[in-house]
Scaffold this motif. Structure first.
Motif, PDB file in Angstrom:
ATOM      1  N   ASP A  23      49.730  84.610  21.741  1.00  0.00           N
ATOM      2  CA  ASP A  23      48.790  84.656  22.962  1.00  0.00           C
ATOM      3  C   ASP A  23      47.600  85.371  22.798  1.00  0.00           C
ATOM      4  OD1 ASP A  23      50.354  83.389  24.886  1.00  0.00           O
ATOM      5  OD2 ASP A  23      51.512  85.136  25.350  1.00  0.00           O
ATOM      6  N   ALA A  24      47.727  86.469  21.892  1.00  0.00           N
ATOM      7  CA  ALA A  24      46.504  87.088  21.518  1.00  0.00           C
ATOM      8  C   ALA A  24      45.499  86.216  20.442  1.00  0.00           C
ATOM      9  CB  ALA A  24      46.957  88.511  20.773  1.00  0.00           C
ATOM     10  N   HIS A  25      46.225  85.563  19.655  1.00  0.00           N
ATOM     11  CA  HIS A  25      45.436  84.678  19.032  1.00  0.00           C
ATOM     12  C   HIS A  25      44.828  83.564  19.629  1.00  0.00           C
ATOM     13  CE1 HIS A  25      46.117  86.316  14.995  1.00  0.00           C
ATOM     14  NE2 HIS A  25      47.366  86.477  15.040  1.00  0.00           N
ATOM     15  N   ALA A  26      45.652  82.805  20.494  1.00  0.00           N
ATOM     16  CA  ALA A  26      45.019  81.946  21.418  1.00  0.00           C
ATOM     17  C   ALA A  26      43.923  82.331  22.097  1.00  0.00           C
ATOM     18  CB  ALA A  26      46.214  81.415  22.042  1.00  0.00           C
ATOM     19  N   ALA A  27      44.040  83.477  22.675  1.00  0.00           N
ATOM     20  CA  ALA A  27      42.754  84.120  23.389  1.00  0.00           C
ATOM     21  C   ALA A  27      41.509  84.042  22.602  1.00  0.00           C
ATOM     22  CB  ALA A  27      43.104  85.624  23.897  1.00  0.00           C
ATOM     23  N   LEU A  28      41.541  84.080  21.428  1.00  0.00           N
ATOM     24  CA  LEU A  28      40.357  84.147  20.409  1.00  0.00           C
ATOM     25  C   LEU A  28      39.568  82.891  20.544  1.00  0.00           C
ATOM     26  CD1 LEU A  28      41.746  85.864  17.475  1.00  0.00           C
ATOM     27  CD2 LEU A  28      40.362  86.862  19.022  1.00  0.00           C
ATOM     28  N   ARG A  29      40.073  81.712  21.005  1.00  0.00           N
ATOM     29  CA  ARG A  29      39.606  80.281  21.101  1.00  0.00           C
ATOM     30  C   ARG A  29      39.118  80.253  22.449  1.00  0.00           C
ATOM     31  NH1 ARG A  29      42.730  75.604  20.125  1.00  0.00           N
ATOM     32  NH2 ARG A  29      40.805  74.874  19.040  1.00  0.00           N
ATOM     33  N   SER A  30      38.013  79.561  22.656  1.00  0.00           N
ATOM     34  CA  SER A  30      37.443  79.210  23.900  1.00  0.00           C
ATOM     35  C   SER A  30      37.944  78.284  24.689  1.00  0.00           C
ATOM     36  CB  SER A  30      35.824  78.983  23.557  1.00  0.00           C
ATOM     37  OG  SER A  30      35.698  77.774  22.863  1.00  0.00           O
ATOM     38  N   THR A  31      38.749  77.453  23.991  1.00  0.00           N
ATOM     39  CA  THR A  31      39.439  76.403  24.852  1.00  0.00           C
ATOM     40  C   THR A  31      41.018  76.571  24.600  1.00  0.00           C
ATOM     41  OG1 THR A  31      39.530  74.896  22.834  1.00  0.00           O
ATOM     42  CG2 THR A  31      37.680  74.667  24.566  1.00  0.00           C
ATOM     43  N   GLU A  32      41.795  75.814  25.635  1.00  0.00           N
ATOM     44  CA  GLU A  32      43.172  76.148  25.438  1.00  0.00           C
ATOM     45  C   GLU A  32      43.702  75.027  24.251  1.00  0.00           C
ATOM     46  OE1 GLU A  32      46.323  75.922  28.901  1.00  0.00           O
ATOM     47  OE2 GLU A  32      46.233  73.716  28.278  1.00  0.00           O
ATOM     48  N   THR A  33      44.824  75.935  23.417  1.00  0.00           N
ATOM     49  CA  THR A  33      45.322  75.126  22.370  1.00  0.00           C
ATOM     50  C   THR A  33      46.335  74.473  22.825  1.00  0.00           C
ATOM     51  OG1 THR A  33      45.012  77.332  20.976  1.00  0.00           O
ATOM     52  CG2 THR A  33      46.614  75.697  20.224  1.00  0.00           C
ATOM     53  N   ALA A  34      46.178  73.167  22.511  1.00  0.00           N
ATOM     54  CA  ALA A  34      47.012  72.006  22.841  1.00  0.00           C
ATOM     55  C   ALA A  34      48.475  72.182  22.132  1.00  0.00           C
ATOM     56  CB  ALA A  34      46.372  70.538  22.482  1.00  0.00           C
ATOM     57  N   VAL A  35      49.436  71.921  22.862  1.00  0.00           N
ATOM     58  CA  VAL A  35      50.744  71.729  22.324  1.00  0.00           C
ATOM     59  C   VAL A  35      51.283  70.322  22.195  1.00  0.00           C
ATOM     60  CG1 VAL A  35      53.329  72.243  22.666  1.00  0.00           C
ATOM     61  CG2 VAL A  35      51.622  73.830  23.768  1.00  0.00           C
ATOM     62  N   VAL A  36      51.277  69.876  21.037  1.00  0.00           N
ATOM     63  CA  VAL A  36      51.549  68.481  20.690  1.00  0.00           C
ATOM     64  C   VAL A  36      52.897  67.946  20.433  1.00  0.00           C
ATOM     65  CG1 VAL A  36      50.669  66.555  19.210  1.00  0.00           C
ATOM     66  CG2 VAL A  36      49.084  68.521  19.529  1.00  0.00           C
ATOM     67  N   VAL A  37      53.345  66.917  21.211  1.00  0.00           N
ATOM     68  CA  VAL A  37      54.693  66.575  21.008  1.00  0.00           C
ATOM     69  C   VAL A  37      54.753  65.301  20.139  1.00  0.00           C
ATOM     70  CG1 VAL A  37      56.769  65.937  22.092  1.00  0.00           C
ATOM     71  CG2 VAL A  37      55.439  67.558  23.315  1.00  0.00           C
ATOM     72  N   LEU A  38      55.518  65.218  19.092  1.00  0.00           N
ATOM     73  CA  LEU A  38      55.768  64.120  18.397  1.00  0.00           C
ATOM     74  C   LEU A  38      57.164  63.548  18.610  1.00  0.00           C
ATOM     75  CD1 LEU A  38      54.159  65.504  14.870  1.00  0.00           C
ATOM     76  CD2 LEU A  38      52.901  63.996  16.706  1.00  0.00           C
ATOM     77  N   GLU A  39      57.040  62.459  19.482  1.00  0.00           N
ATOM     78  CA  GLU A  39      58.379  61.691  19.742  1.00  0.00           C
ATOM     79  C   GLU A  39      58.708  60.516  18.890  1.00  0.00           C
ATOM     80  OE1 GLU A  39      57.850  61.890  24.490  1.00  0.00           O
ATOM     81  OE2 GLU A  39      56.945  60.516  23.553  1.00  0.00           O
ATOM     82  N   PRO A  40      59.922  60.367  18.487  1.00  0.00           N
ATOM     83  CA  PRO A  40      60.281  59.189  17.868  1.00  0.00           C
ATOM     84  C   PRO A  40      60.050  57.935  18.293  1.00  0.00           C
ATOM     85  CG  PRO A  40      62.252  60.670  18.268  1.00  0.00           C
ATOM     86  CD  PRO A  40      61.058  61.043  18.984  1.00  0.00           C
ATOM     87  N   ARG A  41      59.625  57.194  17.396  1.00  0.00           N
ATOM     88  CA  ARG A  41      59.228  55.641  17.876  1.00  0.00           C
ATOM     89  C   ARG A  41      59.908  54.800  16.934  1.00  0.00           C
ATOM     90  NH1 ARG A  41      54.986  53.199  14.608  1.00  0.00           N
ATOM     91  NH2 ARG A  41      54.001  54.792  13.471  1.00  0.00           N
ATOM     92  N   THR A  42      60.337  53.723  17.878  1.00  0.00           N
ATOM     93  CA  THR A  42      61.167  52.563  16.715  1.00  0.00           C
ATOM     94  C   THR A  42      60.322  51.478  16.292  1.00  0.00           C
ATOM     95  OG1 THR A  42      61.505  51.268  18.593  1.00  0.00           O
ATOM     96  CG2 THR A  42      63.332  53.215  18.064  1.00  0.00           C
TER      97      THR A  42
END
Length: 155
Positions: free
Chosen positions: A136-155
């Motif tokens: 959280d402290a590292h993320a607070a150094l950024r001016s925008t919210e850090t995206a949490v990226v989900v990589l879902e399996p595809r067939t």
């Protein structure tokens, strides 16, 4: 002695972050992938993967090494750009072309990227916090919210 809540995150200098990225990629390339990727060891450690996405402007394959953990069949990473401001190029590419491939220590797989939102984002952010001190402290150094990226399996 400062309490844990008094600690503030400090990012290493940008030149150091870039040097570490270049060295990691060079090691991966020189060893032809034998060194540079690893699986998450347990709930307190993350692994590394090689993500290959289509460039949003060039249309060419673009690869990057990223940290991740597994959430069921999905892989989860953070679009953090070394904790600097701005979105990383790989995330901008995935937003334009969400289909990609990842290479893991145990093989490759096809994935489709999406952003985690709401309760899912909160849950996955908390799981990242178990793997990284002062998230959280590292993320607070950024001016925008850090995206949490989900990589879902595809067939």
């Amino acid at each position: 002695m400062p309490s844990e809540s008094d600690r503030t995150a400090k990012n290493p200098p940008r030149w150091f972050v870039l040097l570490a990225w270049y060295a990691h990629r060079a090691l991966y390339r020189v060893t032809r992938g034998r060194i540079g990727l690893w699986t998450p060891k347990d709930a307190a450690h993350w692994g590394t993967m090689r993500l290959t996405a289509t460039g949003r402007r060039s249309g060419r394959a673009r690869s990057v090494l990223l940290g991740y953990f597994e959430d069921g069949p999905n892989l989860v990473t953070l679009a953090m750009n070394g904790w600097s401001d701005g979105e990383p190029a790989w995330w901008l590419n995935l937003r334009e072309h969400p289909d990609a491939t990842v290479e893991l220590k145990d093989g490759a797989r096809a994935v489709r990227a999406r952003i985690a939102e709401g309760a899912e984002r909160a849950r996955l952010w908390k799981r990242w916090g178990e793997r990284m001190d002062d998230l959280d402290a590292h993320a607070a150094l950024r001016s925008t919210e850090t995206a949490v990226v989900v990589l879902e399996p595809r067939t």
